[in-house]
Motif scaffolding. Structure first.
Motif, short mmCIF file in Angstrom:
data_model
loop_
_atom_site.label_atom_id
_atom_site.label_comp_id
_atom_site.label_asym_id
_atom_site.label_seq_id
_atom_site.Cartn_x
_atom_site.Cartn_y
_atom_site.Cartn_z
N GLY A 101 16.46 17.19 6.43
CA GLY A 101 16.06 18.01 5.29
C GLY A 101 16.33 17.35 3.95
O GLY A 101 16.07 17.93 2.90
N LYS A 102 16.82 16.12 3.97
CA LYS A 102 17.18 15.41 2.72
C LYS A 102 15.96 14.70 2.14
O LYS A 102 15.10 14.19 2.85
N HIS A 103 15.93 14.63 0.83
CA HIS A 103 14.90 13.89 0.09
C HIS A 103 15.39 12.45 -0.09
O HIS A 103 16.56 12.23 -0.39
N VAL A 104 14.50 11.50 0.11
CA VAL A 104 14.85 10.09 -0.08
C VAL A 104 13.92 9.45 -1.10
O VAL A 104 12.74 9.79 -1.19
N THR A 105 14.48 8.53 -1.84
CA THR A 105 13.73 7.68 -2.76
C THR A 105 14.24 6.27 -2.54
O THR A 105 15.40 5.98 -2.84
N VAL A 106 13.40 5.43 -1.97
CA VAL A 106 13.83 4.08 -1.59
C VAL A 106 12.89 3.07 -2.22
O VAL A 106 11.67 3.10 -1.99
N ASP A 107 13.46 2.18 -3.02
CA ASP A 107 12.67 1.07 -3.57
C ASP A 107 12.44 0.04 -2.47
O ASP A 107 13.26 -0.12 -1.56
N TYR A 108 11.33 -0.65 -2.57
CA TYR A 108 11.01 -1.66 -1.57
C TYR A 108 10.18 -2.77 -2.22
O TYR A 108 9.70 -2.65 -3.35
N ALA A 109 10.03 -3.85 -1.50
CA ALA A 109 9.13 -4.93 -1.89
C ALA A 109 8.23 -5.21 -0.70
O ALA A 109 8.62 -5.03 0.46
N GLY A 110 7.01 -5.61 -1.00
CA GLY A 110 6.06 -5.88 0.06
C GLY A 110 5.26 -7.13 -0.22
O GLY A 110 5.14 -7.58 -1.37
N ALA A 111 4.73 -7.69 0.84
CA ALA A 111 3.86 -8.85 0.74
C ALA A 111 2.70 -8.64 1.71
O ALA A 111 2.90 -8.14 2.82
N MET A 112 1.50 -8.99 1.26
CA MET A 112 0.32 -8.84 2.09
C MET A 112 -0.54 -10.10 1.95
O MET A 112 -0.76 -10.58 0.84
N ARG A 113 -0.97 -10.61 3.09
CA ARG A 113 -1.87 -11.78 3.09
C ARG A 113 -3.22 -11.35 3.65
O ARG A 113 -3.29 -10.58 4.60
N VAL A 114 -4.28 -11.84 3.02
CA VAL A 114 -5.64 -11.47 3.38
C VAL A 114 -6.36 -12.70 3.92
O VAL A 114 -6.20 -13.81 3.41
N ALA A 115 -7.13 -12.48 4.97
CA ALA A 115 -7.99 -13.53 5.53
C ALA A 115 -9.42 -12.98 5.51
O ALA A 115 -9.73 -12.03 6.23
N GLY A 116 -10.26 -13.55 4.66
CA GLY A 116 -11.61 -13.02 4.50
C GLY A 116 -11.54 -11.64 3.87
O GLY A 116 -10.92 -11.45 2.84
N ARG A 117 -12.14 -10.66 4.54
CA ARG A 117 -12.12 -9.28 4.04
C ARG A 117 -11.05 -8.43 4.73
O ARG A 117 -11.05 -7.21 4.60
N GLU A 118 -10.17 -9.06 5.50
CA GLU A 118 -9.23 -8.30 6.31
C GLU A 118 -7.78 -8.61 5.97
O GLU A 118 -7.44 -9.74 5.59
N ILE A 119 -6.94 -7.60 6.16
CA ILE A 119 -5.51 -7.79 5.99
C ILE A 119 -4.97 -8.43 7.26
O ILE A 119 -5.14 -7.89 8.36
N ALA A 120 -4.36 -9.59 7.10
CA ALA A 120 -3.85 -10.33 8.25
C ALA A 120 -2.34 -10.15 8.44
O ALA A 120 -1.85 -10.19 9.57
N TYR A 121 -1.62 -9.94 7.35
CA TYR A 121 -0.16 -9.91 7.43
C TYR A 121 0.38 -8.96 6.38
O TYR A 121 -0.12 -8.91 5.26
N TRP A 122 1.42 -8.22 6.74
CA TRP A 122 2.06 -7.26 5.84
C TRP A 122 3.55 -7.35 6.11
O TRP A 122 3.98 -7.34 7.25
#
Length: 143
Positions: A100-121
């Motif tokens: 029942g607790k509310h969370v607020t979590v900062d994060y960092a992300g990285a995404m790699r694209v190959a052509g028109r598609e997401i290949a890595y996250w």
């Protein structure tokens, strides 16, 4: 063809809208996601399941992107995940019943694209901070 930043914005909007078909639309067949706790998922269904883990645990969850840097093949960003833990959270170490607790979590992300598609996250977040906010460990665990 969408840029990596445009794809990120599209996916975040789809995630926040809880539109599964939209957020997996550009996920490629060789897609891989890695996250804290040794999590690795692959393919469209893996990404769908990853997102469902969070929407089941926190049905009101949202993700915001605060800062992003990109080039023609990748984007790296900072963001914040917020939500209320009203459902079961399925973790590699076991299921966490609703707190029942509310969370607020900062994060960092990285995404790699190959052509028109997401290949890595890749997601990076302080899982201990999340556990403290959920009341699963004491605040002294931050130290």
């Amino acid at each position: 063809m969408p840029t990596p930043r445009e794809l990120l914005d599209y996916v975040i909007d789809a995630l926040n809208s809880k539109d599964e078909e939209r957020y997996i639309k550009f996920v490629g067949p060789e897609f891989e996601l890695r996250a804290p706790g040794g999590v690795t998922v692959r393919g469209k269904e893996g990404f769908r399941n990853w997102h469902q883990t969070w929407t089941e645990a926190c049905p009101d969850c949202t993700v915001q992107c605060h800062n992003a840097v990109s080039d023609p093949t990748q984007v790296i960003w900072e963001g914040t995940f917020t939500g209320t833990h009203t459902g079961v959270l399925h973790l590699p170490s076991g299921d966490v019943p609703p707190t029942g607790k509310h969370v607020t979590v900062d994060y960092a992300g990285a995404m790699r694209v190959a052509g028109r598609e997401i290949a890595y996250w890749r997601d990076y977040f302080d899982s201990m901070e999340m556990m403290v906010q959920l009341g699963l460990v004491g605040a002294e665990a931050r130290a």
